[in-house]
Design a protein around this motif. Sequence first.
Motif, PDB file in Angstrom:
ATOM      1  N   PRO A 120     -10.420   7.483   2.324  1.00  0.00           N
ATOM      2  CA  PRO A 120      -9.689   6.442   3.074  1.00  0.00           C
ATOM      3  C   PRO A 120      -8.511   6.992   3.876  1.00  0.00           C
ATOM      4  O   PRO A 120      -8.099   6.395   4.871  1.00  0.00           O
ATOM      5  N   ARG A 121      -7.985   8.140   3.462  1.00  0.00           N
ATOM      6  CA  ARG A 121      -6.856   8.693   4.220  1.00  0.00           C
ATOM      7  C   ARG A 121      -7.253   9.027   5.655  1.00  0.00           C
ATOM      8  O   ARG A 121      -6.404   9.075   6.557  1.00  0.00           O
ATOM      9  N   ASN A 122      -8.548   9.269   5.878  1.00  0.00           N
ATOM     10  CA  ASN A 122      -8.980   9.584   7.235  1.00  0.00           C
ATOM     11  C   ASN A 122      -8.610   8.475   8.219  1.00  0.00           C
ATOM     12  O   ASN A 122      -8.378   8.736   9.399  1.00  0.00           O
TER      13      ASN A 122
ATOM     14  N   HIS B 296      -3.564   8.998  17.254  1.00  0.00           N
ATOM     15  CA  HIS B 296      -3.524   8.175  18.463  1.00  0.00           C
ATOM     16  C   HIS B 296      -2.068   7.929  18.887  1.00  0.00           C
ATOM     17  O   HIS B 296      -1.716   8.071  20.065  1.00  0.00           O
ATOM     18  N   PHE B 297      -1.220   7.612  17.917  1.00  0.00           N
ATOM     19  CA  PHE B 297       0.207   7.396  18.211  1.00  0.00           C
ATOM     20  C   PHE B 297       0.833   8.676  18.797  1.00  0.00           C
ATOM     21  O   PHE B 297       1.524   8.636  19.827  1.00  0.00           O
ATOM     22  N   HIS B 298       0.560   9.806  18.186  1.00  0.00           N
ATOM     23  CA  HIS B 298       1.155  11.064  18.677  1.00  0.00           C
ATOM     24  C   HIS B 298       0.552  11.479  20.015  1.00  0.00           C
ATOM     25  O   HIS B 298       1.167  12.247  20.755  1.00  0.00           O
TER      26      HIS B 298
ATOM     27  N   ASN C 254       1.444  21.377  10.374  1.00  0.00           N
ATOM     28  CA  ASN C 254       1.214  21.144   8.926  1.00  0.00           C
ATOM     29  C   ASN C 254       1.161  19.654   8.569  1.00  0.00           C
ATOM     30  O   ASN C 254       1.316  19.296   7.409  1.00  0.00           O
ATOM     31  N   SER C 255       1.012  18.812   9.547  1.00  0.00           N
ATOM     32  CA  SER C 255       1.160  17.391   9.286  1.00  0.00           C
ATOM     33  C   SER C 255       0.056  16.571   9.953  1.00  0.00           C
ATOM     34  O   SER C 255      -0.518  15.679   9.332  1.00  0.00           O
ATOM     35  N   LEU C 256      -0.214  16.887  11.210  1.00  0.00           N
ATOM     36  CA  LEU C 256      -1.206  16.091  11.950  1.00  0.00           C
ATOM     37  C   LEU C 256      -2.604  16.592  11.612  1.00  0.00           C
ATOM     38  O   LEU C 256      -2.815  17.797  11.516  1.00  0.00           O
TER      39      LEU C 256
ATOM     40  N   THR D 277      11.422  10.995  14.603  1.00  0.00           N
ATOM     41  CA  THR D 277      11.339  11.687  13.311  1.00  0.00           C
ATOM     42  C   THR D 277      12.071  10.871  12.244  1.00  0.00           C
ATOM     43  O   THR D 277      12.924  10.032  12.549  1.00  0.00           O
ATOM     44  N   GLN D 278      11.725  11.171  11.010  1.00  0.00           N
ATOM     45  CA  GLN D 278      12.130  10.308   9.890  1.00  0.00           C
ATOM     46  C   GLN D 278      13.625  10.290   9.607  1.00  0.00           C
ATOM     47  O   GLN D 278      14.116   9.340   9.001  1.00  0.00           O
ATOM     48  N   ASN D 279      14.343  11.316  10.041  1.00  0.00           N
ATOM     49  CA  ASN D 279      15.775  11.318   9.723  1.00  0.00           C
ATOM     50  C   ASN D 279      16.656  10.995  10.937  1.00  0.00           C
ATOM     51  O   ASN D 279      17.875  11.142  10.881  1.00  0.00           O
TER      52      ASN D 279
ATOM     53  N   ALA E 189       2.076   0.618  10.321  1.00  0.00           N
ATOM     54  CA  ALA E 189       0.988   1.589  10.084  1.00  0.00           C
ATOM     55  C   ALA E 189       1.261   2.391   8.816  1.00  0.00           C
ATOM     56  O   ALA E 189       0.332   2.910   8.192  1.00  0.00           O
ATOM     57  N   HIS E 190       2.525   2.463   8.412  1.00  0.00           N
ATOM     58  CA  HIS E 190       2.867   3.208   7.196  1.00  0.00           C
ATOM     59  C   HIS E 190       2.442   2.466   5.929  1.00  0.00           C
ATOM     60  O   HIS E 190       2.767   2.891   4.828  1.00  0.00           O
ATOM     61  N   THR E 191       1.706   1.399   6.092  1.00  0.00           N
ATOM     62  CA  THR E 191       1.092   0.740   4.941  1.00  0.00           C
ATOM     63  C   THR E 191      -0.102   1.539   4.433  1.00  0.00           C
ATOM     64  O   THR E 191      -0.640   1.268   3.362  1.00  0.00           O
TER      65      THR E 191
ATOM     66  N   GLY F 117      -1.723   5.808   4.307  1.00  0.00           N
ATOM     67  CA  GLY F 117      -1.441   7.214   4.556  1.00  0.00           C
ATOM     68  C   GLY F 117      -0.365   7.806   3.661  1.00  0.00           C
ATOM     69  O   GLY F 117       0.247   7.110   2.843  1.00  0.00           O
ATOM     70  N   MET F 118      -0.168   9.083   3.843  1.00  0.00           N
ATOM     71  CA  MET F 118       0.696   9.852   2.951  1.00  0.00           C
ATOM     72  C   MET F 118       1.808  10.548   3.734  1.00  0.00           C
ATOM     73  O   MET F 118       1.688  10.781   4.926  1.00  0.00           O
ATOM     74  N   ALA F 119       2.855  10.895   3.007  1.00  0.00           N
ATOM     75  CA  ALA F 119       3.907  11.715   3.604  1.00  0.00           C
ATOM     76  C   ALA F 119       4.145  12.927   2.707  1.00  0.00           C
ATOM     77  O   ALA F 119       3.916  12.880   1.496  1.00  0.00           O
ATOM     78  N   ARG F 120       4.603  14.010   3.333  1.00  0.00           N
ATOM     79  CA  ARG F 120       4.915  15.228   2.587  1.00  0.00           C
ATOM     80  C   ARG F 120       6.356  15.187   2.092  1.00  0.00           C
ATOM     81  O   ARG F 120       7.226  14.609   2.749  1.00  0.00           O
ATOM     82  N   CYS F 121       6.543  15.860   0.986  1.00  0.00           N
ATOM     83  CA  CYS F 121       7.874  15.956   0.375  1.00  0.00           C
ATOM     84  C   CYS F 121       8.961  16.263   1.425  1.00  0.00           C
ATOM     85  O   CYS F 121      10.022  15.630   1.443  1.00  0.00           O
ATOM     86  N   GLU F 122       8.645  17.206   2.310  1.00  0.00           N
ATOM     87  CA  GLU F 122       9.591  17.582   3.359  1.00  0.00           C
ATOM     88  C   GLU F 122      10.077  16.365   4.168  1.00  0.00           C
ATOM     89  O   GLU F 122      11.195  16.340   4.656  1.00  0.00           O
ATOM     90  N   SER F 123       9.195  15.367   4.290  1.00  0.00           N
ATOM     91  CA  SER F 123       9.531  14.193   5.095  1.00  0.00           C
ATOM     92  C   SER F 123      10.354  13.158   4.338  1.00  0.00           C
ATOM     93  O   SER F 123      10.988  12.303   4.954  1.00  0.00           O
ATOM     94  N   PHE F 124      10.295  13.194   2.989  1.00  0.00           N
ATOM     95  CA  PHE F 124      11.030  12.140   2.265  1.00  0.00           C
ATOM     96  C   PHE F 124      12.086  12.686   1.303  1.00  0.00           C
ATOM     97  O   PHE F 124      12.712  11.940   0.571  1.00  0.00           O
TER      98      PHE F 124
END
Length: 338
Positions: free
Chosen positions: A59-61, A69-71, A101-103, A169-171, A197-199, A201-208
């Motif tokens: 489902p993450r796909n 698409h957003f990027h 390392n993200s997209l 970006t997140q910060n 859309a953030h309902t 998908g996943m985020a990496r530790c670096e992002s949070f």
Amino acid sequence: MRSSQSILQLMIIVFSILNTSLHAIASDPPLTLDYYASTCPTLFEIIKKEMKCSVLADPRNAALILRLHFHDCFVQGCDGSVLLEDTINLQGEKKASTNINSLNGFRIVDRIKNKLESECPGIVSCADILTIAARDAVILVGGPYWDVPLGRKDSVTASLPLAESNLPTQNEGLVTIISKFLYQGLSVTDMVALSGAHTIGMARCESFRERIYGDFGATSGKNLLSETYLNSLKSICPPTPVGEGKNNITAMDYVTPNLFDNSFYHLLVKGEGLLNSDQEMYSGVIGFQTHELVKKYAADPLAFFQQFSDSMVKMGNITNSESFVNGEVRKNCRFVNT
Ligand code: HEM
């Protein structure tokens, strides 16, 4: 509070005025719903089938394609530039800090493109594939349907500098993020709805990391459930700023991670948003309008679905005038045609 609100309002007005000259959101030759009706009538079926397989497998796909698409759209318009690889003649966008390392999800686009090239060679642009695939991705995980205007061309260029500067970006603070949306012709309402859309998908530790070792405790209050959640996030993402665990991942909506629903907004109302930028929309001192919109979408899932659909069409209509003149239909989404 009042004076900061009016500064924000003023900025928004200034940007809205500037915006009309910066970006023409009304597409150059207008996009149309039946663009491929005679040249590739099976297009929608092919994309839907491929997306169904991908999302069933993982489902993450769905999240990967939606973010791709957003990027794509925020850099030179929706023109498939994000899909291009680095070559001797071209610097792609994949190494931009928001993308590296993200997209992901490029292989899914390749698979769709291959199928379409054998069915209707040289007809369907990669930018259009991505736009339809993003819509199908949302539906497959329970989100709304919308009609997708078509007729985009693929760019023969990409822009690493624009990828660095245009993507939020997140910060970053709320005002910066809002202005990045206004620059694209998208409103504060579009921003709050599209962030839904953030309902999935996943985020990496670096992002949070900054968020969980920052004001997460303060926004979520001191209750057992949110403290347990925060502790589990900290165990996934240790405080060491370099190296350790930076690519560990967690769901952005831990309640229904694989379902496209409005629970992301419930989390924000509880003060449990995973990204600083998301929580700011509800808890930020200058975010009066965003706060009200978050409350509205938390209370009314249909209003969220309706606005998300409208805003996705609007984002998909950020076109690249240059591509209409010099663009092409790429044979391989990763490379410009030779
Ligand atoms: C409002 C400004 C936004 C910011 C600051 C932002 C930032 C981020 C960040 C930091 C991540 C995690 C990336 C990682 O750790 O690898 C992420 C993931 C994601 N974003 Fe956004 N985003 C924004 C808006 C959007 C929009 C408008 C969409 C689509 C319409 C979107 C769709 C996604 C999706 C689906 C994911 C999950 C991807 C995955 O599972 O790999 N985001 N975003």
